[in-house]
Write a protein that holds these residues in place. Structure first.
Motif, PDB file in Angstrom:
ATOM      1  N   LEU A  51       0.519  -1.675  -0.139  1.00  0.00           N
ATOM      2  CA  LEU A  51       0.160  -0.193   0.359  1.00  0.00           C
ATOM      3  C   LEU A  51       1.159   1.502  -0.548  1.00  0.00           C
ATOM      4  O   LEU A  51       2.041   1.253   1.056  1.00  0.00           O
ATOM      5  N   THR A  52       0.597   2.287  -0.370  1.00  0.00           N
ATOM      6  CA  THR A  52       1.091   3.385  -0.512  1.00  0.00           C
ATOM      7  C   THR A  52       0.659   4.109   0.378  1.00  0.00           C
ATOM      8  O   THR A  52      -0.001   3.691   1.435  1.00  0.00           O
ATOM      9  N   ASN A  53       1.568   5.518   1.125  1.00  0.00           N
ATOM     10  CA  ASN A  53       1.482   5.807   2.103  1.00  0.00           C
ATOM     11  C   ASN A  53       0.625   7.137   2.019  1.00  0.00           C
ATOM     12  O   ASN A  53      -0.405   7.002   3.126  1.00  0.00           O
ATOM     13  N   ALA A  54      -0.205   7.727   1.031  1.00  0.00           N
ATOM     14  CA  ALA A  54      -1.339   7.979   0.733  1.00  0.00           C
ATOM     15  C   ALA A  54      -2.653   7.268   0.792  1.00  0.00           C
ATOM     16  O   ALA A  54      -3.657   7.150   1.603  1.00  0.00           O
ATOM     17  N   GLU A  55      -2.763   6.318   0.180  1.00  0.00           N
ATOM     18  CA  GLU A  55      -3.768   4.755   1.510  1.00  0.00           C
ATOM     19  C   GLU A  55      -3.956   4.323   2.296  1.00  0.00           C
ATOM     20  O   GLU A  55      -4.816   4.262   2.826  1.00  0.00           O
ATOM     21  N   ARG A  56      -2.471   4.410   3.010  1.00  0.00           N
ATOM     22  CA  ARG A  56      -2.355   4.237   4.117  1.00  0.00           C
ATOM     23  C   ARG A  56      -3.119   5.333   5.350  1.00  0.00           C
ATOM     24  O   ARG A  56      -3.775   5.016   6.279  1.00  0.00           O
ATOM     25  N   GLU A  57      -2.250   6.446   5.167  1.00  0.00           N
ATOM     26  CA  GLU A  57      -3.074   7.345   5.903  1.00  0.00           C
ATOM     27  C   GLU A  57      -4.423   7.629   5.882  1.00  0.00           C
ATOM     28  O   GLU A  57      -4.973   7.991   6.375  1.00  0.00           O
ATOM     29  N   ILE A  58      -5.261   7.533   4.281  1.00  0.00           N
ATOM     30  CA  ILE A  58      -6.959   7.477   3.998  1.00  0.00           C
ATOM     31  C   ILE A  58      -7.539   6.681   5.054  1.00  0.00           C
ATOM     32  O   ILE A  58      -8.664   6.449   5.741  1.00  0.00           O
ATOM     33  N   LEU A  59      -6.666   5.206   5.105  1.00  0.00           N
ATOM     34  CA  LEU A  59      -7.404   4.194   5.762  1.00  0.00           C
ATOM     35  C   LEU A  59      -7.523   4.200   7.340  1.00  0.00           C
ATOM     36  O   LEU A  59      -7.666   3.719   8.007  1.00  0.00           O
ATOM     37  N   ALA A  60      -6.397   4.701   7.404  1.00  0.00           N
ATOM     38  CA  ALA A  60      -6.179   4.946   9.310  1.00  0.00           C
ATOM     39  C   ALA A  60      -7.372   5.943   9.829  1.00  0.00           C
ATOM     40  O   ALA A  60      -7.259   5.552  10.968  1.00  0.00           O
ATOM     41  N   ASN A  61      -7.291   7.463   9.203  1.00  0.00           N
ATOM     42  CA  ASN A  61      -8.032   8.130   9.292  1.00  0.00           C
ATOM     43  C   ASN A  61      -9.642   7.418   8.906  1.00  0.00           C
ATOM     44  O   ASN A  61     -10.046   7.976   9.667  1.00  0.00           O
ATOM     45  N   ASN A  62      -9.738   6.447   8.059  1.00  0.00           N
ATOM     46  CA  ASN A  62     -10.813   6.426   8.455  1.00  0.00           C
ATOM     47  C   ASN A  62     -11.269   5.119   8.601  1.00  0.00           C
ATOM     48  O   ASN A  62     -11.145   4.176   8.070  1.00  0.00           O
ATOM     49  N   PRO A  63     -11.582   4.850  10.236  1.00  0.00           N
ATOM     50  CA  PRO A  63     -11.054   3.296  10.510  1.00  0.00           C
ATOM     51  C   PRO A  63     -12.347   2.493   9.925  1.00  0.00           C
ATOM     52  O   PRO A  63     -13.328   3.043   9.723  1.00  0.00           O
ATOM     53  N   VAL A  64     -12.305   1.311  10.177  1.00  0.00           N
ATOM     54  CA  VAL A  64     -13.665   0.134   9.469  1.00  0.00           C
ATOM     55  C   VAL A  64     -14.038   0.703  11.100  1.00  0.00           C
ATOM     56  O   VAL A  64     -13.894   0.379  12.336  1.00  0.00           O
ATOM     57  N   PRO A  65     -15.536   0.499  11.371  1.00  0.00           N
ATOM     58  CA  PRO A  65     -16.587   0.608  12.049  1.00  0.00           C
ATOM     59  C   PRO A  65     -17.057  -0.843  12.643  1.00  0.00           C
ATOM     60  O   PRO A  65     -17.398  -1.854  12.667  1.00  0.00           O
ATOM     61  N   SER A  66     -16.503  -0.556  14.284  1.00  0.00           N
ATOM     62  CA  SER A  66     -17.055  -1.553  15.305  1.00  0.00           C
ATOM     63  C   SER A  66     -17.617  -0.796  16.425  1.00  0.00           C
ATOM     64  O   SER A  66     -17.461   0.165  16.658  1.00  0.00           O
ATOM     65  N   TRP A  67     -17.580  -2.317  17.141  1.00  0.00           N
ATOM     66  CA  TRP A  67     -19.026  -1.536  18.294  1.00  0.00           C
ATOM     67  C   TRP A  67     -17.716  -0.482  19.150  1.00  0.00           C
ATOM     68  O   TRP A  67     -18.326  -0.241  19.819  1.00  0.00           O
ATOM     69  N   ARG A  68     -16.502  -1.090  19.775  1.00  0.00           N
ATOM     70  CA  ARG A  68     -15.388  -0.363  20.579  1.00  0.00           C
ATOM     71  C   ARG A  68     -14.842   1.074  19.647  1.00  0.00           C
ATOM     72  O   ARG A  68     -15.640   1.841  20.875  1.00  0.00           O
ATOM     73  N   ARG A  69     -14.881   1.684  18.763  1.00  0.00           N
ATOM     74  CA  ARG A  69     -14.838   2.305  17.694  1.00  0.00           C
ATOM     75  C   ARG A  69     -16.184   3.444  18.553  1.00  0.00           C
ATOM     76  O   ARG A  69     -15.899   4.316  18.234  1.00  0.00           O
ATOM     77  N   ILE A  70     -17.363   3.000  17.960  1.00  0.00           N
ATOM     78  CA  ILE A  70     -18.494   3.510  18.378  1.00  0.00           C
ATOM     79  C   ILE A  70     -18.678   3.728  19.315  1.00  0.00           C
ATOM     80  O   ILE A  70     -19.297   4.671  19.715  1.00  0.00           O
ATOM     81  N   ARG A  71     -17.742   2.884  20.795  1.00  0.00           N
ATOM     82  CA  ARG A  71     -18.712   2.909  21.895  1.00  0.00           C
ATOM     83  C   ARG A  71     -17.647   4.288  22.301  1.00  0.00           C
ATOM     84  O   ARG A  71     -18.501   5.053  23.359  1.00  0.00           O
ATOM     85  N   ASP A  72     -16.134   4.208  22.428  1.00  0.00           N
ATOM     86  CA  ASP A  72     -15.553   5.174  22.862  1.00  0.00           C
ATOM     87  C   ASP A  72     -15.708   6.567  21.954  1.00  0.00           C
ATOM     88  O   ASP A  72     -15.448   7.427  22.751  1.00  0.00           O
ATOM     89  N   GLU A  73     -16.260   7.053  20.582  1.00  0.00           N
ATOM     90  CA  GLU A  73     -16.819   7.629  20.506  1.00  0.00           C
ATOM     91  C   GLU A  73     -17.787   8.770  20.852  1.00  0.00           C
ATOM     92  O   GLU A  73     -16.916   9.886  21.383  1.00  0.00           O
ATOM     93  N   LEU A  74     -18.933   7.888  21.299  1.00  0.00           N
ATOM     94  CA  LEU A  74     -20.152   8.316  21.751  1.00  0.00           C
ATOM     95  C   LEU A  74     -19.765   8.270  23.437  1.00  0.00           C
ATOM     96  O   LEU A  74     -20.505   9.153  23.924  1.00  0.00           O
ATOM     97  N   THR A  75     -18.874   7.759  23.833  1.00  0.00           N
ATOM     98  CA  THR A  75     -18.686   7.976  25.098  1.00  0.00           C
ATOM     99  C   THR A  75     -18.105   9.382  25.267  1.00  0.00           C
ATOM    100  O   THR A  75     -17.934   9.934  26.339  1.00  0.00           O
TER     101      THR A  75
END
Length: 410
Positions: A51-75
């Motif tokens: 993967l290119t650095n641009a692709e890695r940066e896009i994927l890192a800034n927009n991760p796949v949603p999961s219940w833990r990420r949703i919980r942490d963001e809403l908390t």
């Protein structure tokens, strides 16, 4: 405490809807961040190319949603009023949302639908809690630190089965509150062997077995269905106001709807009680039980006795009997769909075919009724005798215990 229960039901629905909205927004943001060119690059096989650095940066800034990420963001964005409600109700709602998405994408479970938003108009509302406690026969909810008022306990209808239990599900239905407590108990012991076996012929309104008949639509149930019919007529009249359907929110409409729901609940409780007692009797008195493999959905498509088939709970009976046979070490034999239990003579084995068959309307050729079985084999001991069709079918099912090779189309 009624207000507390209602507020917890609302909080569970709020947490689910907010989590689902955040989940969808996070997924859409990830899709929009990846351009069509980057999508095409990611889909290409990359054996040596990384993967290119641009692709890695896009994927890192927009991760796949999961219940833990949703919980942490809403908390992090919690409001003050949420501190007065138990945090575990919120966490369990987000966990259930994650499980719902996981089941939706699981190819082994094609029946799961896409998670939807919860409505406050739904007839059933509820929440889950894993920090509730039982003390002196009373159930106490988890109380947040920010709440200074006293929360009373709820007296249980029966003594707890064990001190070890899991997550409790509270729900409100028909203006009543219920608590479903999953106790962790040991597996039930096997029932003693009796050396007996039976077949169960399933019919509309009654089930025939070796020692008699079980009436699944008693007179008390008929009276309840008369009330249901009356309340349904009242409800349909109250929906229309001045020729337009506008009456769903009136007090009279809600009162009639509550009566209708209470009548349906009573009918369900009566039939469930009958099914539980009858299946327990079967597994207690018989070692092997033979039932028919009926296509209930296909039978309900017929306009002949379809309402009676639905009220006789064919599918529910098989479901209860299946797990009770597993619990108590009894054998359940399911007859093949093509096994002619109603068309075969239990005395001589002759199978009726063509215009000799018995239908729900009887037999037109010989003028017999639907509940009459007449064998026309001269060598049969029941030759030209009218035998109860249900008893004959039950005897044909019993034959499969000693002759399993007959469990096929004859």
């Amino acid at each position: 405490m009624k207000k507390v229960l209602d507020s917890l039901c609302d909080y569970r629905r709020f947490s689910w809807n907010l989590g689902l909205e955040t989940w969808q927004n996070m997924h859409e943001a990830r899709q929009l961040a990846l351009t069509q060119h980057l999508k095409a690059e990611l889909k290409k096989p990359r054996k040596k190319q990384k993967l290119t650095n641009a692709e890695r940066e896009i994927l890192a800034n927009n991760p796949v949603p999961s219940w833990r990420r949703i919980r942490d963001e809403l908390t992090e964005n919690k409001q003050y009023w949420q501190t007065k409600l138990p945090a575990h109700v919120f966490n369990l709602a987000i966990q259930d949302l994650g499980n719902a998405w996981q089941n939706f994408f699981d190819k082994a479970q094609p029946g799961w639908g896409k998670p939807k938003f919860k409505s406050k108009k739904a007839p059933r509302q509820g929440f889950k809690m894993d920090q509730a406690k039982i003390k002196d026969g009373c159930l106490f909810l988890e109380k947040p630190r920010a709440v200074k008022e006293t929360w009373n306990g709820f007296k249980l209808s029966s003594a707890p089965l064990s001190d070890d239990f899991g997550t409790i599900s509270f729900y409100k239905e028909k203006n009543r509150y219920y608590a479903s407590i999953p106790f962790k108990i040991s597996d039930p012991e096997d029932k003693p062997k009796t050396g007996r076996y039976t077949g169960v012929d399933i019919n509309v309104g009654h089930f025939n077995y070796r020692d008699g008949q079980c009436i699944v639509m008693p007179q008390s149930l008929a009276a309840v269905y008369c009330k249901i019919k009356h309340y349904q007529r009242q409800l349909s009249k109250k929906r229309v106001v001045n020729g337009k359907i506008k009456g769903m929110q009136s007090k009279r409409y809600m009162k009639a709807r509550n009566k209708l729901q209470a009548a349906y609940a009573r009918a369900k409780n009566i039939q469930n009680d009958l099914m539980q007692k009858f299946t327990t009797k079967l597994v207690s008195e018989y070692d092997s039980i033979v039932i028919e493999d009926l296509s209930v959905k296909g039978m309900l498509m017929s306009h002949v006795a379809s309402k009676g088939m639905h009220r006789s709970m064919f599918g529910r009976f098989r479901q209860i009997l299946t797990y009770k046979c597993e619990w108590y070490g009894k054998k359940l034999i399911v007859a093949n769909k093509l096994y002619p239990s109603t068309q075969r003579c239990a005395a001589c084995g002759l199978v009726k075919k063509g215009d000799e068959k018995i239908t729900l309307r009887g037999n037109k050729k010989h003028g017999t009724k639907h509940n009459e079985f007449v064998c026309y084999n001269p060598n049969c001991r029941n030759y030209n005798k009218k035998v109860d069709r249900d008893e004959n079918a039950m005897l044909n099912l019993i034959i499969l215990v000693k002759h399993p090779e007959l469990n096929k189309a004859l």
